[in-house]
Design an enzyme around this catalytic site. Structure first.
Site, short mmCIF file in Angstrom:
data_model
loop_
_atom_site.label_atom_id
_atom_site.label_comp_id
_atom_site.label_asym_id
_atom_site.label_seq_id
_atom_site.Cartn_x
_atom_site.Cartn_y
_atom_site.Cartn_z
CE LYS A 1 5.94 5.12 6.58
NZ LYS A 1 5.52 6.42 7.01
CE LYS B 1 9.69 6.20 5.98
NZ LYS B 1 10.58 7.04 6.71
CB CYS C 1 14.34 45.63 13.14
SG CYS C 1 14.54 44.54 11.73
CE1 TYR D 1 -2.08 2.32 9.84
CE2 TYR D 1 -2.26 4.11 8.25
CZ TYR D 1 -1.86 3.63 9.48
OH TYR D 1 -1.25 4.47 10.36
CB CYS E 1 18.17 42.16 13.72
SG CYS E 1 17.83 43.91 13.85
CG ASP F 1 5.10 11.82 6.57
OD1 ASP F 1 4.89 11.22 7.64
OD2 ASP F 1 6.02 12.62 6.39
CB CYS G 1 16.65 48.09 10.87
SG CYS G 1 17.47 47.04 12.09
CB CYS H 1 19.57 43.95 10.72
SG CYS H 1 17.88 43.70 10.16
CD GLU I 1 -2.60 -0.75 2.84
OE1 GLU I 1 -2.00 -0.13 3.76
OE2 GLU I 1 -3.70 -1.28 2.98
#
Ligand code: IVH
Length: 701
Positions: free
Chosen positions: A137, A334, A452, A246, A446, A139, A431, A428, A135
């Site tokens: 899988k 997987k 900012c 399942y 920052c 997630d 700013c 930054c 089947e």
């Protein structure tokens, strides 16, 4: 719910010199906080902020430090915590039959070994066919549904496998979960399966979140888990969740003997199943199925991360049994993460709401696993240095279930001769304030908290919030609006809003009355106690409790500020004074210094103070009260006084206000709708009060 495994990075740990014991202790403390923070985001909020690889790097660094300095192993050792205990807020449900997980296969060889092990275990000859049901899988979030006499009575998450969260109310809102089974059915039946979001629904949900200024979910799994674990089931109901069945858990009578028959039965009862499924013969059959699904997975309406193989015959399943936490009769094969090569055009730096600088790779757009990718996260500067990623490089990009792809490696052979290592900026980009890295921290931040623009809405929202300036009518939504329109850029602007009264009243959905009300609420807060003022500034690590300690110690705003500036300027005696305050440590001191070292913040602070009257900290009342030193807990809703007022009153009498009840608690004041704390107080024999009797008691003391 496991974090996806990735190759453990050698991490920053591998490169830095051995820290001194003091540095190690500070770094361990910082790592414990960070790991707990990310665990909470991942397991309880379903909203991780960092990649699995970055998380693994934190843990690796922590392990390395603890190995070198076992004497600093904290009581709350993150290494001792496993899985995710049920989040507070949901009732707990113990699974009658534990909800286990599956072993993994990553290759054809692993699959062949799996079938060979089964053959050997069951002592089957080479010629005996082994049928397995394969089947897709998904997630998502595994869930268990209990039906009694055909009716759904309870739903639970897997939790740690033994105990999960009660999500019955939320499960009832999911359309593909039948409320009643079609007869005939066993008297008691537990159906297990996966709650998930289809890809289109996930993308739509994320688009809506982004429009609303909310953080998008990293992947459909987080989105599904976050949607299910909502205390308010109307939120869950608004999310288009789906369910595939399942397996079964507890069951009162079984009259089917194979996985295939179980599937037929599940369909009859009214469930939707993982499709396309197929009964396969041996490893060859399984691998043919795997190849087909891998090639066509993008045509499925939902994301899958592999396929699951289960021995079809139940009598064989029973004989095979379990090894540790997974069945011998099933395995998850997987898919490999999908990869592609492209050019990294530029590394740009984004500033988050909390000031964290995150590097982002701008890529020459390329299709990876059916999705066009033009950006990838680079996590932080250590990651860039470790992989020596440079602008102009050819890179390998990978998508591993997440929306945001990652850069796995640089194709060094294709690197230009004149390429230069990437230099991470220390200011930054938004700013211009200094961006600093704290000890033991992977991120650079920052320091221009008050100025900012990237942090502005968050800063202002915190500033006006209930335990700070408590300005009614200035919640996140309005702060965002007024900020976008340029009416409020820094906290001082709030107190100058009255000069824009007309403009306010004319705003869509506002009117004269709202404007007047808001301005009055603002005026009422021009006078503010020092501790609230300090808390409101949103200095990192300076929460309410710390703000109180600071206010109590420095008493007046100018004294506090002068000292902080001195600390920022490297004045040792000012630093010693700060550290002499009980519960203020070097990490906090660093954050305060960083805030005050930034001239932009000082300017914004001075402008703000022009507008305010800051009340000096009230000295604890004259004669020492008889109650001084006693510990008190407030729980439930207090009607006469607000929670903050009740706390302040108690503290002014020298009581220690705590958040949790223990044997050491002296008093518990129980308000309306109090929960477990009240019960606990009673069981421990702690003296309890109602709100009224507490006030009476205070008068008498
Ligand atoms: S059977 C004894 N079938 O994947 C375990 N699980 O990684 C029986 N999952 O815990 C599980 N699709 O949450 C099974 N078709 C499928 C599945 C599936 C997704 C989840 C499930 C499981 C996890 C293991």
């Amino acid at each position: 719910m496991n974090r996806k495994k990735q190759t453990p990075p050698s991490g920053p740990a591998a490169q830095t010199a051995r820290p001194t014991p003091l540095e190690a202790a500070a770094e361990i403390a910082a790592l414990v906080q960070q790991i707990a923070h990310h665990d909470r985001l991942y397991h309880q909020k379903d909203a991780p902020e960092i990649s699995d690889a970055a998380y693994d790097a934190l843990r690796a660094r922590y392990r390395a430090l603890i190995e070198a300095y076992p004497q600093f192993t904290p009581a709350e050792d993150p290494e001792k915590r496993v899985g995710s205990a049920p989040a507070a807020g949901f009732g707990k449900i113990t699974h009658k039959v534990p909800m286990l997980s599956l072993g993994n296969a990553f290759s054809a060889e692993d699959t062949e070994d799996f079938v060979a092990r089964i053959r050997k275990f069951l002592a089957l000859t080479e010629s005996e066919p082994i049928l397995l049901l394969a089947e897709p899988k998904i997630d998502g979030l595994s869930a268990s549904l209990l039906y009694v006499n055909g009716g759904l009575v309870q739903a639970a998450t897997r939790g740690d496998g033994a105990t999960g969260e009660n999500i019955t109310a939320n499960a009832l809102t999911i359309r593909s979960i039948p409320h009643r089974l079609k007869a005939p059915f066993p008297e008691r039946l537990e159906v297990r399966g996966e709650i998930f979001l289809a890809r289109a629904d996930f993308l739509k949900l994320n688009a809506e979140r982004e429009r609303a200024g909310e953080q998008p979910f990293a992947n459909p799994r987080n989105a599904a888990a976050g949607s299910v674990r909502q205390l308010d089931s109307t939120v869950t109901a608004a999310r288009p969740l789906d369910f595939f069945a399942y397996a079964y858990g507890e069951i009162s009578s079984v009259d089917f003997s194979s996985q295939q028959e179980l599937r037929d039965r599940l369909t009859h009862w009214g469930f939707t199943l993982n499709e396309p499924a197929r009964l396969c013969d041996g490893a060859r059959g399984l691998l043919a199925y795997y190849a087909e699904i891998e090639a066509t997975r993008h045509t499925l309406p939902f994301d899958i991360d592999g396929v699951v193989y289960k021995v079809n015959r139940f009598d064989w399943q029973e004989r095979l049994g379990f090894v540790s936490r997974a069945p011998r009769w099933a395995i998850a094969h997987k898919f490999a993460a999908e990869k592609a090569q492209t050019k990294l055009l530029k590394i740009s730096i984004q500033v988050g709401r909390t000031g964290a600088l995150t590097p982002v790779a701008e890529l020459d757009p390329i299709t990876v696993g059916g999705v066009v990718v033009s950006r990838a996260t680079l996590h932080n500067e250590d990651e860039i240095a470790r992989k020596d990623i440079r602008e102009g490089d050819e890179v390998i990009v990978q998508r591993a279930g997440d929306v945001i792809p990652q850069i796995v490696e640089v194709v060094l052979a294709a690197r230009a001769a004149d390429s230069k290592p990437f230099l991470f900026r220390d200011t930054c980009p938004e700013c211009g304030s200094a961006a600093i890295r704290e000890e033991g921290m992977a991120v650079r931040r920052c320091t221009g908290g008050l100025v900012c623009p990237a942090q502005a809405v968050e800063t202002l929202r915190h500033f006006t919030s209930r335990n700070a300036f408590n300005i009614e009518g200035l919640g996140e939504q309005r702060v965002r609006e007024l900020w976008s329109d340029g009416l409020i850029k820094t906290p001082a602007d709030i107190f100058r809003l009255h000069t824009h009264k007309e403009a306010l009243a004319q705003r869509e959905g506002w009117g004269e009355l709202s404007a007047t009300k808001l301005l009055a609420a603002i005026e009422a807060r021009r006078t503010i106690p020092l501790d609230r003022f300090i808390f409101a500034l949103g200095i990192r690590q300076v929460g309410e409790a710390t703000a109180k300690l600071l206010a109590r110690h420095y008493k007046r705003a100018p004294a506090w500020e002068e000292s902080m500036k001195a600390v920022a300027g490297g004045d040792q005696s000012a630093l010693d004074t700060l550290l002499s305050i009980d519960q203020i440590g070097p990490l906090m001191a660093k954050d305060m210094a960083a805030f005050f070292a930034e001239p932009h913040n000082q300017t914004a602070l001075a402008a703000l103070e022009q507008e305010l009257e800051i009340q000096p900290a009230a000295a604890p009342t004259g004669s020492p009260s008889k109650l001084a030193g006693k510990t008190i807990v407030f729980t439930g809703t207090l009607t006469t006084m607000g929670r903050s007022e009740a706390k302040a009153k108690a503290e002014s009498l020298g009581l220690i206000v705590s958040g949790s009840v223990s044997k050491k608690t002296d008093f518990v004041v129980i308000g309306a709708e109090a929960g477990s704390k009240a019960t606990k107080a009673e069981s421990l024999g702690v003296r309890t009060f109602t709100e009224e009797s507490w006030l009476e008691f205070l008068k008498a003391h």
